[in-house]
Write a protein that holds these residues in place. Structure first.
Motif, mmCIF file in Angstrom:
data_model
loop_
_atom_site.group_PDB
_atom_site.id
_atom_site.type_symbol
_atom_site.label_atom_id
_atom_site.label_comp_id
_atom_site.label_asym_id
_atom_site.label_seq_id
_atom_site.Cartn_x
_atom_site.Cartn_y
_atom_site.Cartn_z
ATOM 1 N N ALA A 111 -6.159 11.832 -4.004
ATOM 2 C CA ALA A 111 -5.281 12.856 -3.432
ATOM 3 C C ALA A 111 -5.427 12.904 -1.913
ATOM 4 C CB ALA A 111 -5.585 14.222 -4.044
ATOM 5 N N GLU A 112 -6.645 12.798 -1.426
ATOM 6 C CA GLU A 112 -6.880 12.799 0.026
ATOM 7 C C GLU A 112 -6.345 11.521 0.664
ATOM 8 O OE1 GLU A 112 -8.006 14.270 3.729
ATOM 9 O OE2 GLU A 112 -7.840 15.322 1.814
ATOM 10 N N ILE A 113 -6.501 10.391 -0.020
ATOM 11 C CA ILE A 113 -5.954 9.132 0.492
ATOM 12 C C ILE A 113 -4.437 9.227 0.592
ATOM 13 C CG2 ILE A 113 -5.606 6.677 -0.046
ATOM 14 C CD1 ILE A 113 -8.475 6.736 -1.258
ATOM 15 N N MET A 114 -3.806 9.782 -0.439
ATOM 16 C CA MET A 114 -2.351 9.957 -0.420
ATOM 17 C C MET A 114 -1.932 10.834 0.764
ATOM 18 S SD MET A 114 0.548 9.291 -1.581
ATOM 19 C CE MET A 114 1.366 9.241 -3.128
ATOM 20 N N ARG A 116 -3.502 11.290 3.608
ATOM 21 C CA ARG A 116 -3.746 10.634 4.904
ATOM 22 C C ARG A 116 -2.941 9.357 5.093
ATOM 23 N NH1 ARG A 116 -9.982 11.066 6.686
ATOM 24 N NH2 ARG A 116 -10.268 13.285 6.307
ATOM 25 N N ALA A 117 -2.844 8.528 4.036
ATOM 26 C CA ALA A 117 -2.213 7.213 4.178
ATOM 27 C C ALA A 117 -0.776 7.173 3.686
ATOM 28 C CB ALA A 117 -3.037 6.154 3.440
ATOM 29 N N GLY A 118 -0.394 8.145 2.861
ATOM 30 C CA GLY A 118 0.972 8.178 2.358
ATOM 31 C C GLY A 118 1.228 7.296 1.160
ATOM 32 N N LEU A 119 0.205 6.654 0.637
ATOM 33 C CA LEU A 119 0.339 5.843 -0.565
ATOM 34 C C LEU A 119 -1.038 5.689 -1.197
ATOM 35 C CD1 LEU A 119 -0.371 2.486 0.436
ATOM 36 C CD2 LEU A 119 1.641 3.152 1.672
ATOM 37 N N VAL A 120 -1.020 5.388 -2.489
ATOM 38 C CA VAL A 120 -2.265 5.170 -3.221
ATOM 39 C C VAL A 120 -1.965 4.315 -4.449
ATOM 40 C CG1 VAL A 120 -2.171 7.285 -4.608
ATOM 41 C CG2 VAL A 120 -4.370 6.302 -4.057
ATOM 42 N N LEU A 139 -7.514 0.116 3.439
ATOM 43 C CA LEU A 139 -6.193 0.213 4.058
ATOM 44 C C LEU A 139 -6.137 -0.712 5.258
ATOM 45 C CD1 LEU A 139 -3.411 1.766 4.533
ATOM 46 C CD2 LEU A 139 -4.745 3.186 6.108
ATOM 47 N N ILE A 140 -5.065 -1.490 5.356
ATOM 48 C CA ILE A 140 -4.757 -2.270 6.554
ATOM 49 C C ILE A 140 -3.380 -1.795 7.005
ATOM 50 C CG2 ILE A 140 -4.352 -4.548 7.557
ATOM 51 C CD1 ILE A 140 -7.211 -4.226 6.535
ATOM 52 N N ALA A 141 -3.265 -1.440 8.279
ATOM 53 C CA ALA A 141 -1.987 -0.949 8.808
ATOM 54 C C ALA A 141 -1.619 -1.728 10.070
ATOM 55 C CB ALA A 141 -2.082 0.543 9.128
ATOM 56 N N PRO A 150 2.684 3.581 11.415
ATOM 57 C CA PRO A 150 2.633 2.142 11.120
ATOM 58 C C PRO A 150 3.983 1.644 10.622
ATOM 59 C CG PRO A 150 1.488 3.387 9.412
ATOM 60 C CD PRO A 150 1.861 4.364 10.484
ATOM 61 N N VAL A 151 4.285 0.390 10.944
ATOM 62 C CA VAL A 151 5.529 -0.209 10.458
ATOM 63 C C VAL A 151 5.300 -0.880 9.108
ATOM 64 C CG1 VAL A 151 6.525 -0.517 12.756
ATOM 65 C CG2 VAL A 151 5.166 -2.370 11.748
ATOM 66 N N TRP A 152 4.036 -1.160 8.814
ATOM 67 C CA TRP A 152 3.678 -1.808 7.545
ATOM 68 C C TRP A 152 2.252 -1.431 7.216
ATOM 69 C CZ3 TRP A 152 -0.078 -5.444 6.212
ATOM 70 C CH2 TRP A 152 0.083 -6.087 4.972
ATOM 71 N N ARG A 153 1.986 -1.263 5.924
ATOM 72 C CA ARG A 153 0.611 -0.979 5.502
ATOM 73 C C ARG A 153 0.425 -1.445 4.070
ATOM 74 N NH1 ARG A 153 2.372 5.219 5.772
ATOM 75 N NH2 ARG A 153 3.733 5.024 4.011
ATOM 76 N N VAL A 154 -0.810 -1.761 3.773
ATOM 77 C CA VAL A 154 -1.197 -2.164 2.428
ATOM 78 C C VAL A 154 -2.487 -1.429 2.094
ATOM 79 C CG1 VAL A 154 -2.373 -4.246 3.280
ATOM 80 C CG2 VAL A 154 -1.673 -4.102 0.886
ATOM 81 N N LEU A 155 -2.532 -0.911 0.879
ATOM 82 C CA LEU A 155 -3.716 -0.195 0.405
ATOM 83 C C LEU A 155 -4.135 -0.806 -0.922
ATOM 84 C CD1 LEU A 155 -5.582 2.320 0.926
ATOM 85 C CD2 LEU A 155 -4.094 3.532 -0.635
ATOM 86 N N ALA A 156 -5.382 -1.222 -1.006
ATOM 87 C CA ALA A 156 -5.917 -1.811 -2.227
ATOM 88 C C ALA A 156 -7.098 -0.986 -2.713
ATOM 89 C CB ALA A 156 -6.357 -3.249 -1.979
#
Length: 187
Positions: A111-114, A116-120, A139-141, A150-156
């Protein structure tokens, strides 16, 4: 006689259908989610720099945060070098900025990741031995230097086994990071 065979077959089918839902090796489980458009980054130059404020490691004292940051930066540098990019300082007007974040589940919930990062990715921890494995998020942004978001991000998300050596964990992390950054085009 036929009734006995049918009864025996039915009994065997019932016994054979029993199952147990366990996770033998959660280290093989990862999930990943990506958002954004890398075409928004200028590819006229093949340079990048570290984002000045997106470089967080949220973990407890089992993790040497300075060592993890150094390893993450080295691993990202390796991937970007293989793609033909060169890391420069912020004052050199890089084509893109790269930021990263890592968190252990005990320190930051989905929930906190969502928030802060907008995705999970939502990797399930069901039937995982929490004494041996802990869910980790990476997270890589990528940022256009002229934009705040960010224009692009990936979360694993995957599992960390603290019983493995640091070298084994780093090797697994490098493989994951390479997969995460596949979408970044070659320079």
């Amino acid at each position: 006689m036929m009734k006995r065979y049918l009864a025996a077959a039915a009994l065997m089918m019932t016994v054979g259908c029993a199952s147990q839902d366990t996770v033998d090796n959660p280290l093989s489980r990862t999930t990943m989610v990506t958002s954004g458009d890398l075409s928004m980054v200028s590819h006229q130059k093949n340079t990048y720099a570290w984002h000045p404020s997106v470089d967080n490691v949220v973990a407890d004292d089992r993790i040497d945060q300075a060592a993890v940051k150094a390893h993450v930066q080295q691993a990202i540098d390796q991937v970007m070098t293989e793609k033909g990019y060169q890391r420069v300082g912020l004052s050199s007007s890089p084509a893109m900025l790269i930021g990263y974040g890592l968190a252990l589940e005990a320190e930051m919930s989905d929930a906190e990741i969502m928030k802060r990062a907008g995705l999970v990715p939502g990797l399930s921890t069901k039937n995982v031995d929490h004494d041996k494995y802990e869910k980790g998020s990476v997270l890589i942004a990528v940022f256009n230097p002229n934009q705040i978001q960010p224009v692009w991000r990936v979360l694993a998300q995957g599992f960390t086994d603290f019983e493995q050596s640091a070298k084994q964990r780093q090797s697994r992390f490098d493989i994951l990071l390479d997969k995460m950054m596949k979408a970044i085009p070659k320079a």
